[in-house]
Design an enzyme around this catalytic site. Structure first.
Site, short mmCIF file in Angstrom:
data_model
loop_
_atom_site.label_atom_id
_atom_site.label_comp_id
_atom_site.label_asym_id
_atom_site.label_seq_id
_atom_site.Cartn_x
_atom_site.Cartn_y
_atom_site.Cartn_z
N SER A 126 -12.65 8.15 -20.64
CA SER A 126 -14.01 7.85 -20.21
C SER A 126 -14.29 6.36 -20.17
O SER A 126 -15.03 5.88 -19.31
CB SER A 126 -15.02 8.55 -21.13
OG SER A 126 -14.89 9.95 -21.03
N ASP A 137 -15.71 7.35 -28.55
CA ASP A 137 -14.54 6.59 -28.97
C ASP A 137 -13.92 5.87 -27.78
O ASP A 137 -14.36 6.02 -26.64
CB ASP A 137 -13.50 7.51 -29.64
CG ASP A 137 -12.97 8.57 -28.67
OD1 ASP A 137 -13.42 8.60 -27.51
OD2 ASP A 137 -12.12 9.36 -29.08
N ASP A 139 -10.26 5.32 -25.94
CA ASP A 139 -8.85 5.67 -25.79
C ASP A 139 -8.11 4.42 -25.34
O ASP A 139 -8.42 3.86 -24.28
CB ASP A 139 -8.67 6.79 -24.77
CG ASP A 139 -9.31 8.09 -25.22
OD1 ASP A 139 -9.09 8.49 -26.36
OD2 ASP A 139 -10.05 8.70 -24.41
N ASP A 191 -8.65 5.64 -30.59
CA ASP A 191 -7.40 6.41 -30.57
C ASP A 191 -6.36 5.53 -29.87
O ASP A 191 -6.45 5.30 -28.66
CB ASP A 191 -7.57 7.72 -29.81
CG ASP A 191 -8.44 8.72 -30.57
OD1 ASP A 191 -8.67 8.50 -31.78
OD2 ASP A 191 -8.89 9.70 -29.96
N LYS A 253 -19.82 16.51 -16.88
CA LYS A 253 -19.41 16.45 -18.28
C LYS A 253 -20.54 16.90 -19.21
O LYS A 253 -20.29 17.61 -20.19
CB LYS A 253 -18.95 15.04 -18.63
CG LYS A 253 -17.64 14.64 -17.97
CD LYS A 253 -17.19 13.25 -18.37
CE LYS A 253 -16.75 13.21 -19.81
NZ LYS A 253 -16.10 11.92 -20.16
N TYR A 262 -15.74 22.46 -22.65
CA TYR A 262 -15.12 21.13 -22.60
C TYR A 262 -14.16 21.02 -23.78
O TYR A 262 -14.53 20.63 -24.87
CB TYR A 262 -16.21 20.05 -22.69
CG TYR A 262 -15.75 18.64 -22.37
CD1 TYR A 262 -16.07 18.04 -21.15
CD2 TYR A 262 -15.01 17.89 -23.28
CE1 TYR A 262 -15.66 16.76 -20.85
CE2 TYR A 262 -14.61 16.60 -22.99
CZ TYR A 262 -14.94 16.03 -21.78
OH TYR A 262 -14.52 14.75 -21.49
#
Length: 589
Positions: A126, A137, A139, A191, A253, A262
Site C-alpha cells: 500500500s 505499516d 512494507d 516489515d 479495500k 481481506y
C-alpha cells in the site's frame, strides 16, 4: 455486458496467447440514461477495452460524493505524517548502510570499497501504491550486494536494530516463506524483507527492480522477496490513470476489510490481489471516472468466468534464458496443480504467480456472494436509493450465526507471539478445508481478529468462524478439529517454546461469545428474563445437551488421545456442544 474472462491461454513456452472473447462480451450494450462521448482508441493489457466512454455528468457527481465519503470513512495519512514516514525510512537506510559497511570490512574489503558497497531500501504494498492509511505499516525491502548473505541479515542487522533506541518489538522470522524482520521504528511498524543481488555494489541510482536480469541465478526466497516491489511497479505502469486506480482501490479495500474478505493467508484476497483486480477493470474502462469504475468492478467480477485467469499483461516465460529458465511460471497446461486454482489472479511481473492459491470452496463462495451484494447496492446508489457507505457497511458477523468456532492464540512475549500467531494463522485455512468436508455444514472464516486481555497470558488474540448447520441434525466436528491440532503440533519451535504458548479452541453459541466480542447487531446477545415457556424449553434442551455432551466427550477423548503426537504436544477436548459438537485443542496444556 461485463467481461467474463480474459481468455488467457498459457503456452508451454514463450508469451501468453490470448483468445478473442465473443463479441457480446466486449460490447457495452446497456442503454445509458445520459449520452456518453468516447475517447481516443487505446489498449491496455491483453484485450481491447470494453468501453472507451468518457464520464457523464451524473457519474462525475457520484464520484464527488464518493470522494467526500472516503475522506471521512477511509482517510489517508496526513502530509505531516507522510514526512515522518519518509524520515523513518531514511533512518532505516542509515542503519542498513552502516551494517553493510561493517560486513564489507569483515569480508576483507578496503575502506573505500566497503563504503561504496551500497544498499537500497525499496517499498511495496500500500505504501508504494500510494494508499497510506493512518497507523498502517510499511512494507520495505533491503537490497544488498552479493557479498552480504541472508544469514548476515538476521545475525548482524537484526541485533544492530535491536540496539537502536527508537526500535521496539523487533521480531526476526528467518524461517518464514518470505523471511522477514518485523519491528517498530519511531512508532511506525515496518516489515523488512531482504534480497541479495548478484551485483558487486548496489548503485545509488538504482531506482527500480523491474529489470529481469536482476533475477539471474537468484534463489527462490530472494525472488519472492523482490516480487512485491516488482509487482507494485508493474501495476502502476499498466493502468491508464494512477489516480483513478488509487481512488477505486481505496473504496474496494475499505469494502473488503469491512465485509471480512481481506486476508490472503485465510483464503480470501490480499492487498496485491485486490490491486490487480482493480487495475484490470481500469484497463477495460480506461476513461471512466471512479464511481463508474466501482460499479464496473463489482459487475465484472460478479459475472467473471473463473475458469479464466485475471491477467494484466502477457505471461512471460524464459525457457532459453540462462539464469532465468529455472523459475516456475504459473501455467495450468504444464503444471496440474495450477489447474486446481479456483480463482486465479496472476501477478504481472516475471515470474508470474497466482496470488490466490489459498482460495478454498468456502472463501470463493463468500467472495462471490459479496461481489453480488455490492453490485446490487451500487445500482441502488445510482438510483438515489442508497448511499456509498452502504456499499462498505460492516458485516454484522457476530450476529449472523447461531454457532461459532472460537480460537484463542496466546503467548508470553511479543516476539514469541508473533511467531506463534503466524504459524497458527497460516494453518487456519486447513481447518476451513477440513470443515468444508463435514456434511450439512457451511463455515465462514472471519479475518478480523480481536485482541483481548487474559490474566495469565500478556499477549492474546482471538479468531472466529461462523458455523451454519443445515437442518435439525447433530454434527460432530471432532475429526476436522483433530486434524487441525495435529498440524499445529508439528510447529518446529514447539519443543523449545511449548511452555510459552497456548491455543484454545471451542464451539460456542452466539450468546456464549466472550465479553470482548463487540455487539454488531440490532439486538444485544444477552437476553432479558425469559417467559415460562421459554424457560421450560431451555431446560429440556439443556438436559438433551448434557446427555449428548457425555457421549460426545467420551468419544472425543478417545479419538484425540489416540492421535500420534510429539512428546511435548498435547491435544485435549475443550468443549462439546450439542447440535454442533466440536473437539477443542489446548495445545500447551
Amino acid at each position: 455486458a461485463a467481461a467474463m474472462g480474459d481468455g488467457a491461454i498459457v503456452p508451454a513456452s514463450g508469451v501468453l496467447a490470448v483468445a478473442k472473447p465473443p463479441p457480446t462480451v466486449v460490447a457495452e450494450v446497456a442503454p445509458s440514461v445520459e449520452e456518453r462521448d468516447t475517447g481516443a482508441p487505446v489498449r491496455y493489457g491483453v484485450t481491447d477495452p470494453i468501453s472507451l466512454g468518457l464520464p457523464t455528468q451524473a457519474e462525475l457527481s457520484l464520484t464527488a460524493q464518493l470522494q467526500e465519503d472516503l475522506r471521512r470513512d477511509a482517510p489517508l495519512e496526513a502530509q505531516e505524517s507522510l514526512q515522518d514516514r519518509t524520515s523513518v525510512l531514511m533512518e532505516l537506510r542509515s542503519v542498513v548502510l552502516k551494517w553493510i559497511y561493517e560486513v564489507s570490512l569483515r569480508e576483507g574489503m578496503d575502506e573505500e570499497t566497503a563504503r561504496s558497497a551500497g544498499a537500497k531500501i525499496f517499498t511495496f504494498g500500500s505504501y508504494r501504491l500510494g494508499l497510506i492509511s493512518p497507523g498502517s505499516d510499511i512494507d520495505a525491502l533491503c537490497v544488498a550486494p552479493r557479498h552480504v548473505s541472508r544469514e548476515a541479515f538476521f545475525s548482524g542487522l537484526a541485533p544492530k536494530l535491536a540496539e537502536h533506541p527508537d526500535v521496539v518489538d523487533l521480531t526476526p522470522v528467518p524461517d518464514a516463506y518470505v523471511p522477514i524482520i518485523k519491528m517498530k521504528l519511531r512508532g511506525v511498524e515496518i516489515d523488512l524483507l531482504f534480497a541479495r543481488l548478484t551485483l558487486q555494489q548496489v548503485p545509488e541510482d538504482l531506482e527500480s527492480l523491474n529489470d529481469d536480469n536482476l533475477l539471474r541465478n537468484l534463489d527462490d526466497k530472494t525472488v519472492r522477496s523482490l516480487n512485491g516491489c516488482r509487482v507494485a511497479d508493474h501495476i502502476l505502469a499498466l493502468v491508464p490513470d494512477a489516480e483513478r486506480f488509487r481512488e477505486t482501490l481505496r473504496l474496494v479495500k475499505a469494502w473488503a476489510k469491512r465485509r471480512g474478505i481481506y486476508s490472503n493467508v485465510l483464503g480470501f484476497f490480499g492487498g496485491i490481489t485486490w490491486a490487480i483486480l482493480v487495475a484490470r477493470v481500469c484497463q477495460l474502462y480506461p476513461y471512466y471516472t471512479t464511481s463508474a469504475l466501482v460499479k464496473r468492478f463489482f459487475r465484472v467480477y460478479d459475472r467473471w468466468n473463473w475458469k479464466n485467469p485475471v491477467v494484466l499483461c502477457p505471461i512471460r516465460e524464459m525457457p532459453n534464458t540462462p539464469g532465468l529458465m529455472a523459475f516456475k511460471v504459473w501455467n495450468p497446461k504444464q503444471y496440474p496443480q495450477d489447474r486446481l486454482h479456483l480463482m486465479p489472479i496472476i501477478t504481472p511481473a516475471f515470474p508470474s504467480m497466482n496470488s490466490t492459491h489459498n482460495v478454498s470452496e468456502t472463501t470463493r463462495r463468500v467472495i462471490s456472494d459479496e461481489f453480488g451484494r455490492a453490485y446490487s447496492v451500487v445500482e441502488q446508489v445510482e438510483k438515489g436509493e442508497a448511499i456509498w457507505p452502504d456499499v462498505y457497511r460492516p458485516l454484522p458477523f457476530f450476529s449472523m450465526y447461531k454457532k461459532y468456532l472460537h480460537i484463542e492464540v496466546l503467548a508470553k512475549s511479543p516476539q514469541i507471539f508473533t511467531r506463534w500467531m503466524g504459524w497458527v494463522e497460516s494453518k487456519l485455512r486447513h481447518l476451513v478445508r477440513h470443515l468444508e468436508r463435514v456434511p450439512s455444514v457451511q463455515v465462514r472464516p472471519w479475518p478480523n481478529y480481536l485482541k483481548f486481555e487474559d490474566p495469565e497470558w500478556p499477549h492474546a488474540t482471538a479468531a472466529f468462524m461462523g458455523l451454519t448447520v443445515q437442518g435439525h441434525t447433530t454434527v460432530n466436528f471432532r475429526q476436522p478439529v483433530r486434524q487441525f491440532v495435529e498440524i499445529i503440533n508439528s510447529w518446529q519451535e514447539w519443543a523449545e517454546l511449548s511452555s510459552q504458548v497456548e491455543l484454545r479452541l471451542r464451539c460456542c453459541g452466539r450468546r456464549e461469545l466472550p465479553e470482548y466480542v463487540p455487539e454488531d447487531g440490532p439486538k444485544p446477545r444477552k437476553r432479558g428474563p425469559k417467559t415460562a415457556a421459554e424457560r421450560e424449553a431451555q431446560a429440556v434442551a439443556a438436559a438433551n445437551e448434557a446427555i449428548m455432551a457425555e457421549v460426545e466427550a467420551e468419544t472425543t477423548h478417545k479419538a484425540v488421545s489416540s492421535t500420534p503426537r510429539k512428546p511435548q504436544a498435547a491435544a485435549e477436548a475443550a468443549e462439546i456442544d450439542s447440535g454442533a459438537a466440536a473437539a477443542g485443542a489446548a495445545a500447551g496444556s
